[in-house]
Scaffold this motif. Structure first.
Motif, PDB file in Angstrom:
ATOM      1  N   ARG A  61      -7.939  -1.200  -7.300  1.00 23.87           N
ATOM      2  CA  ARG A  61      -7.439  -1.422  -8.486  1.00 23.87           C
ATOM      3  C   ARG A  61      -8.489  -1.871  -9.269  1.00 23.87           C
ATOM      4  N   GLU A  68      -4.854  -6.823 -11.058  1.00 20.32           N
ATOM      5  CA  GLU A  68      -4.401  -7.063  -9.475  1.00 20.32           C
ATOM      6  C   GLU A  68      -2.968  -7.318  -9.500  1.00 20.32           C
ATOM      7  N   ARG A  98      -9.009  -3.372  -2.487  1.00 23.21           N
ATOM      8  CA  ARG A  98      -8.181  -3.433  -3.845  1.00 23.21           C
ATOM      9  C   ARG A  98      -9.228  -3.731  -5.073  1.00 23.21           C
ATOM     10  N   ASP A 127       0.740  -1.079   0.071  1.00 27.11           N
ATOM     11  CA  ASP A 127      -0.088   0.089   0.132  1.00 27.11           C
ATOM     12  C   ASP A 127       0.927   1.165  -0.052  1.00 27.11           C
TER      13      ASP A 127
END
Length: 841
Positions: free
Chosen positions: A570, A446, A544, A74
């Motif tokens: 994401r 990812e 995410r 992160d």
């Protein structure tokens, strides 16, 4: 799986340190030290995996290591965004210089804190003795223990495996047939499908026993120790002949054991069963140990890996257990275990059949569920509790332990990248058909897919998918016309086991109205049920991926929450959610790589779309969007742009597929691999499309005849192009594509042309890889089949108002009538066969 997460974090760190020369010294040093600390941590994690069962302290330590690795990831993402974000011009950069220095200082402090945490965790792990080699149970021993437990539970219930009579007959026939060459018989299927039981039945068959001079059956563990396998085989040979087992057998190495076996098998017809081979490497080592004396010997192999099953080559036999039990056989087996051969109570039958359906003909699952429910009160409430909370029972009920263990073996043997890809699939709903293109783009977004240089990440991801299917961890549902995976799915029971792993590793949670994963720092989330909203109690800062499979108009409020609180997101998949607009704050999601708005009611994208600098996939198919904002040209990492919709009200019109308007600068995004369906825009885009040399898929509409030569010139530069769709500006406009050369189309697999053709392009006949051809409104007068019938791989031909003649003729020797797919609105054409004059007597 924590070691896989650490390995993934290490690769992220390595890529950053090698790529970013601009990193200031303090940041680079801290990242380098964290990388070294995590590398040291990996050795401890391998030992921790062997010792965490029953040791809560070690389990807690593993979770803390995983969380610290997530923290590093992160921090890196946020740091790169802050440093890469364009400020705009020299003066503005000077103004922002103090802020940038402050940001770097803050990140350095955060990295220092994380480094201290990682070092402390390492010291704690050493304090647990995790650095001591040989401490605890080895992975080899764990594998053997699991396999022994599962095999014991199955062998005791060998008669429970109903069905597979045809397969049993087939294997016995292969064993005793007259072929004198040593033949390899492979039985392949997912864990728990009954491979071992089936082969054991064949091995014990009286006809088979009498047919061979000697036989042995041995289980091969995940961690192959070839000396142990050979020693077990030799011991079985000696015991069968009641010979004395030599004292040195226990200490003989693989080379000595091989010679002993070779001498014993000389001039004999032998049968050897190698149960549960896990890899090609294991097979290659074992297969050479048993010579071919041309006496009719047989090697029988069971494996979960199809690559192993088909590795023996010419003369080998393969039995695939894809669907071993008929639904009624599955029901009978379940009733035998659940009701002890008594009839199923009528009030439970509907629920009981749902449980059997969930097992999807997997014998081990049916037996385990039957056993569990036989211990449960026969009432709808109790059975519903089991059905709705299957993941919990898999983790906590010892009756289901065998099925969990046998399926976990498949997971633990996966390479670390495939583990993450596999777990990601459990985010899809039960029985959901997962499309190849979408899945691999999600994996790429990812960061699960390695960058292999000359090979695109999508191609690497497709190999991952094929590998998961070959290992029988995912089920192939449908292939496309080119022989590639179109859809796959995850077996329901496998999915439940994946959920239990996911919950333990904090990989993802689901919101389905029945059970919702809880906990702080949610990393991935799936929403299945209409009306579900994001719970305010959840921490969304580390989210995410968000996949929404069924939403309502009220989801807009949740979308606002996500846009403001999930800065590291994401993946945002809103396919089918009836939202009408996107919040402007969405473009603050600097880490967003995948945005899917397919089948939504969105009609306009934010003007600030260009701020999504990391976006790789943008899908606006079947939306109200007709024009993309000018900022889309700033998305220099964009790989896939899809935008068109079908006119379902009147599919017979020329405008049955609409296109979207894009800025001319779209052709400067050289990372694009797929681009559909865009408007030609007065020819400027036609001239520039050749800049997109990475394109695999191109759909372009509103092409004028005058632009034909330029389009051909551009297409000639697209050496990777696999699919091409070209549509004229109206049904009377001619598509001028004669200047295309066969040399320009080496990989074409699918071609769709919509518009008038003066004649059949001469290059049609050279499309050797073409599997799918669509001709719409071509209005040809010459017979096109003479050009197409020689195409070796053509599977589907769709004609919509493509031919204005009365008869299409297949010449003698061509067998393609069955491949013609006529649209319901196609003009009526008579098909006939014409005999080749050269063939007449």
């Amino acid at each position: 799986m924590a070691d896989s997460i650490v390995q993934f974090g290490l690769e992220t760190l390595s890529a950053l340190l090698s790529r970013e020369a601009s990193l200031i010294t303090g940041v680079r040093n801290e990242l380098g030290e964290i990388k070294l600390a995590l590398e040291r941590m990996q050795a401890l994690l391998k030992n921790a995996d062997k010792r965490k069962e029953g040791n809560e302290e070690v389990r807690t330590w593993v979770r803390q290591v995983r969380d610290s690795t997530y923290d590093v990831e992160d921090i890196i993402d946020e740091f790169m965004y802050r440093m890469d974000r364009p400020q705009g011009g020299f003066l503005l950069n000077i103004v922002h210089l103090p802020k940038n220095i402050y940001n770097k200082h803050c990140f350095t402090i955060r990295l220092q804190e994380t480094k201290v945490k990682v070092h402390n965790l390492f010291d704690t792990g050493v304090g647990f003795g995790l650095n001591q080699i040989g401490e605890g149970t080895s992975s080899h021993d764990v594998s053997k223990m699991w396999q022994r437990d599962v095999q014991t539970s199955l062998s005791l219930e060998e008669d429970d495996i109903v069905g597979m009579k045809k397969e049993l007959y087939l294997i016995v026939r292969w064993l005793v047939e007259e072929e004198q060459r040593r033949t390899v018989i492979s039985v392949t299927g997912m864990g728990g499908v009954g491979k071992t039981t089936l082969v054991t039945k064949a091995y014990k068959n009286e006809l088979v026993k009498k047919h061979f001079d000697c036989s042995a059956c041995v289980s091969v563990s995940q961690t192959l120790r070839i000396d142990e396998v050979l020693r077990s085989i030799m011991k079985q040979f000696l015991e069968a002949t009641k010979d004395v087992v030599p004292n040195d057998l226990a200490t003989s190495d693989a080379s000595d054991l091989r010679q002993m076996i070779k001498r014993h098998l000389e001039s004999k017809r032998y049968l050897i069963v190698l149960d549960d081979i896990w890899s090609m490497n294991d097979w290659n080592q074992l297969s050479v140990m048993f010579p071919d004396y041309r006496c009719g010997s047989r090697l029988v192999v069971t494996t979960r890996d199809r690559n192993v099953a088909f590795a023996a080559g010419e003369g080998s036999r393969v039995c695939r257990l894809d669907q071993p039990l008929h639904p009624e056989e599955a029901w009978q087996l379940f009733c035998k275990k659940a009701f002890r051969n008594k009839p199923c109570p009528s009030e439970l039958e509907k629920l009981a059949r749902s449980i059997v359906k969930k097992c999807q003909a997997l014998p081990l699952a049916i037996i385990a569920m039957g056993r569990l429910l036989s211990l449960t009160d026969e009432n709808v409430f109790e059975w519903s509790q089991v059905y709705d909370k299957l993941s919990w029972h898999l983790n906590n009920n010892e009756t289901l332990e065998p099925i969990k263990l046998i399926l976990l073996l498949s997971f633990y043997y996966l390479p670390y990248r495939l583990k993450q890809c596999f777990l990601y699939c459990c985010m899809f709903p039960e029985d959901y058909l997962i499309h190849r293109k979408k899945l691999i783009r999600l994996w790429v977004a990812e960061g699960f897919v390695e960058d292999a240089g000359q090979v695109s990440m999508e191609e690497v991801a497709e190999e991952y998918l094929k590998e998961l299917i070959h290992r029988n961890t995912l089920q192939l549902v449908e292939m496309n016309l080119s022989g590639r995976v179109r859809t796959c799915r995850m077996h329901d029971i496998v999915r439940e086991v994946a959920f239990s792993l996911s919950d333990e590793e904090k990989f993802c949670i689901t919101c389905d109205g029945k059970q919702t994963g809880q906990g702080s720092n949610v990393r991935r989330m799936s929403i299945y049920k209409s009306g579900e909203t994001i719970q305010h109690s959840m921490s969304m800062s580390q989210l995410r991926s968000l996949l929404v499979f069924e939403g309502s108009t009220s989801f807009s409020s949740s979308l606002n929450t996500i846009a403001s609180s999930s800065m590291l997101l994401r993946v945002l998949d809103l396919q089918g959610v009836p939202i009408e607009s996107l919040p402007d704050e969405l473009t603050n999601l600097f880490n967003l790589r995948f945005l899917n708005l397919k089948n939504t009611n969105v009609s306009e994208l934010p003007k600030s779309l260009g701020r999504l600098q990391n976006l790789q996939t943008l899908n606006v198919k079947k939306t109200g969007i007709r024009r993309l904002p000018s900022g889309v040209v700033e998305l220099q990492k964009l790989r896939h742009l899809t935008g068109y919709r079908h006119n379902m009200a009147d599919p017979s019109t020329f405008e049955m597929v609409s296109s979207i308007q894009v800025p001319i600068g779209i052709c400067n995004i050289t990372s694009l691999q797929s681009l559909t369906n865009i408007e030609a825009k007065e020819g400027e885009i036609v001239r520039q499309i050749g800049n997109l040399t990475q394109l695999r898929t191109l759909g372009i509409s509103k092409v004028r005849a005058i632009n034909g030569a330029e389009l051909c010139t551009s297409i000639a530069k697209l050496k990777y192009l696999v699919f091409l769709g070209v549509k004229a500006i109206n049904e009377e406009e001619t598509l001028q594509l004669e200047e295309l050369s066969p040399d320009h189309l080496p990989l074409f697999q699918k071609l769709t042309l919509c518009g008038r053709l003066e004649k059949v392009p001469r290059w049609f006949r050279y499309l050797a890889h073409l599997t799918d051809l669509g001709l719409n409104w071509s209005k040809l007068r010459e017979d096109l089949l003479s050009s197409l019938q020689a195409l070796p791989n053509l599977v589907r031909l769709s004609l919509v108002k493509a031919y204005e003649g009365q008869q299409l003729c297949f010449h003698d020797g061509c067998d393609r009538e069955g491949n013609i797919a006529k649209h319901p609105t196609a003009n009526c054409v008579q098909m006939s066969r014409v005999e080749d004059a050269s063939r007449r007597d």
